[in-house]
Design a protein around this motif. Structure first.
Motif, short mmCIF file in Angstrom:
data_model
loop_
_atom_site.label_atom_id
_atom_site.label_comp_id
_atom_site.label_asym_id
_atom_site.label_seq_id
_atom_site.Cartn_x
_atom_site.Cartn_y
_atom_site.Cartn_z
N ALA A 183 -1.36 3.33 -8.49
CA ALA A 183 0.06 3.65 -8.29
C ALA A 183 0.37 3.93 -6.83
N LEU A 184 -0.50 4.68 -6.16
CA LEU A 184 -0.26 5.03 -4.76
C LEU A 184 -0.30 3.82 -3.86
N VAL A 185 -1.37 3.03 -3.96
CA VAL A 185 -1.52 1.87 -3.08
C VAL A 185 -0.43 0.85 -3.34
N ALA A 186 -0.16 0.55 -4.60
CA ALA A 186 0.87 -0.44 -4.92
C ALA A 186 2.25 0.03 -4.47
N SER A 187 2.55 1.31 -4.65
CA SER A 187 3.87 1.82 -4.29
C SER A 187 4.10 1.75 -2.79
N ILE A 188 3.07 1.97 -2.00
CA ILE A 188 3.21 1.89 -0.54
C ILE A 188 3.73 0.51 -0.14
N PHE A 189 3.28 -0.52 -0.84
CA PHE A 189 3.64 -1.89 -0.47
C PHE A 189 4.93 -2.37 -1.12
N VAL A 190 5.24 -1.90 -2.33
CA VAL A 190 6.37 -2.52 -3.05
C VAL A 190 7.63 -1.67 -3.10
N VAL A 191 7.53 -0.36 -2.92
CA VAL A 191 8.74 0.47 -2.94
C VAL A 191 9.48 0.29 -1.62
N PRO A 192 10.71 -0.21 -1.65
CA PRO A 192 11.44 -0.49 -0.40
C PRO A 192 11.78 0.79 0.35
N ARG A 193 11.78 0.69 1.65
CA ARG A 193 12.11 1.85 2.47
C ARG A 193 13.56 2.27 2.30
N ALA A 194 14.40 1.35 1.86
CA ALA A 194 15.82 1.67 1.69
C ALA A 194 16.10 2.41 0.40
N ALA A 195 15.12 2.50 -0.51
CA ALA A 195 15.36 3.13 -1.80
C ALA A 195 15.59 4.63 -1.64
N GLY A 196 16.73 5.10 -2.13
CA GLY A 196 17.00 6.54 -2.06
C GLY A 196 17.04 7.05 -0.65
N GLN A 197 17.85 6.44 0.21
CA GLN A 197 17.93 6.89 1.60
C GLN A 197 18.45 8.32 1.67
N ARG A 198 18.25 8.93 2.81
CA ARG A 198 18.64 10.32 3.02
C ARG A 198 20.10 10.54 2.69
#
Length: 498
Positions: A183-198
């Motif tokens: 979950a950790l390794v995959a999430s680093i690559f696939v969860v977009p940086r724009a998801a849930g912005q500040r």
């Protein structure tokens, strides 16, 4: 209240995010349900006292419960992705620490770290999926997310029991660890940086967070039989902190909890019913696991013994979608609470004094699980239909928090009642699953305590049933109405987008 926030556009391949998050969901709920059958082995192999055995269970639950709303609010302020990744990373690291712990206190400390990580992950899980999925696919994604959690809950006792039988109690954490790493390794690559912005720069309610944590911790101490002081000072602290929390939330411009929702009668009723259901059902699995291993079952067999609860929940939750097209949510919620009461009474009447015959418990455990599954979806539906649209996320967050509070109190109450009046040897044997070595009077007292706890939980289910009778009168409705909050089992504590 928070200003409306513009959500990021859905990502091109959201099911990759779902798969990564799903591995984390499996890790967390496999660990939660698997511990119920590993606890006696932990007690024996670490020579843990009854107080330490209790803390192994409650420390994780207390930390997770206290931080659900806190991390939900933090995510609004700092963004979901960093908190989500930090949560699954900390949970995975803490799982590794659990596997190598060589004393009860080290295991308890590692479990608390697990609780911090789990709260950060689970609080953001549903909200993250909402960010990345298009509206047309969101209901399906949330439904599958709940299904993954439910399946992990079902297989947890079986996998945890088998791992414990083969590799000792550390086997549970070693089995969990790969899921967390994936979950950790995959999430680093696939969860977009724009998801849930500040968010919009609102202030965090630190005082509210402290007061809520103090209230919960003091309440748990008051319920614990292993604290060598009178419970009344802790109860007074809990009541005082809770009262101060309410006052602070009313006066805050940006509160941790929108207490105004409690002015809506139907919302208050659903939240009370959800709390009653959680207290009345959660800890029966823990008690049956202790009872089964005390009666001679190994961890793998004990895992199979408690599976009917989870199976009953999953089957009933799956059927509820169709039933809601024919029956009003109030009728289904009342029926679910009634099944909880029947299942608890059935377990109490079926428990044998010598713990020699265990499998007749299975049908009653299945009834109990079915009651929870039948209650969850319609009650959540009532909540979503009666809460204002712009406050549904906060309402569901409150439901999840109170549900977790119920799980926490259920475990504390069950462990306290089950071991009340036993001498030190019998109390240690109860947690260690070695009741065969105590005298007949102490064994009979333990089984009597279990019966009493089950009847107490049945009474709480009846209380919840009465609350459900006052739900709004609504006719049958399409199953899709619950897409905002899919069926959940056991400790699926998720906070949706605010």
């Amino acid at each position: 209240m928070s200003e409306p926030r513009v959500l990021p556009a859905p990502v091109a391949r959201p099911w990759r995010v779902f798969a990564a998050a799903g591995a984390g969901v499996v890790a967390i709920f496999l660990n939660i349900s698997g511990l119920t059958v590993a606890l006696p082995t932990i007690t024996r192999e670490l020579d843990a006292s009854p107080a330490q055995s209790t803390a192994v269970v409650l420390a994780y639950m207390l930390v997770t419960t206290a931080l659900i709303l806190v991390f939900g609010r933090v995510a609004d302020l700092v963004g979901r992705r960093p908190l989500y990744l930090a949560g699954i990373g900390l949970f995975t690291a803490a799982t590794a620490l659990c596997a190598v712990a060589f004393s009860p206190w080290l295991l308890i400390a590692a479990r608390m770290l697990q609780g911090v990580g789990a709260a950060a992950f689970v609080t953001n899980n549903t909200a993250l999926l909402t960010d990345v999925f298009p509206a047309a696919q969101l209901g399906r994604a949330l439904g599958w997310n709940a299904t993954v959690a439910a399946l992990a809950q079902v297989i947890g006792p079986v996998v945890g029991g088998a791992a414990t039988a083969v590799a000792g109690w550390r086997g549970l954490f070693l089995v969990t660890l790969p899921f967390g790493l994936v979950a950790l390794v995959a999430s680093i690559f696939v969860v977009p940086r724009a998801a849930g912005q500040r968010g919009s720069g609102e202030r965090f309610d630190a005082l509210g967070a402290v007061l809520s944590t103090v209230a919960l911790a003091a309440a748990v101490v008051a319920l614990s039989p292993d604290v060598p002081v009178s419970p009344w000072p802790s109860a007074a602290v809990a009541a005082g902190a809770a009262a101060a929390f309410v006052v602070v939330q009313i006066r805050r411009t940006h509160p941790l909890v929108d207490v105004g929702l409690f002015r809506i009668r139907a919302v208050t009723l659903v939240l009370l019913a959800a709390l009653s259901n959680a207290v009345a059902t959660y800890a029966i699995v823990i008690m049956i696991s202790l009872y089964g291993q005390g009666g001679g079952l190994d961890p793998a067999q004990a895992g199979l013994l408690v599976v009917p609860v989870a199976l009953g929940t999953v089957v009933a939750a799956a059927a509820t979608g169709r039933l809601m097209r024919r029956f009003a949510p109030r009728a289904l919620a009342v029926t679910g609470m009634g099944l909880n009461a029947v299942g608890s009474v059935g377990v109490a009447l079926t428990l044998a004094d010598d713990a020699a015959t265990l499998w007749p418990l299975a049908p009653w455990l299945a009834v109990l699980g079915a009651g929870t599954g039948l209650f969850m979806t319609p009650s959540t539906s009532v909540l979503m239909l009666t809460a204002p649209a712009r406050r549904r996320g906060i309402a569901n967050g409150l439901r999840s928090t109170l549900q977790n509070v119920g799980y926490l109190f259920s475990a504390a109450l069950a462990l306290g009642v089950a071991t009340a009046g036993l001498d030190e040897q019998a109390r240690r044997a109860a947690f260690a699953g070695t009741l065969g070595g105590v005298d007949a009077a102490q064994l009979a007292a333990f089984v009597g305590n279990l019966r009493l706890a089950c009847l107490l939980f049945a009474a709480l289910s009846v209380l919840g049933l009465v609350v459900c009778l006052f739900f709004p009168r609504r006719g049958p409705m399409p199953a899709l109405v619950v897409a905002d909050a899919p069926p959940e089992t056991a400790a699926v504590a998720e906070t949706t987008v605010r």
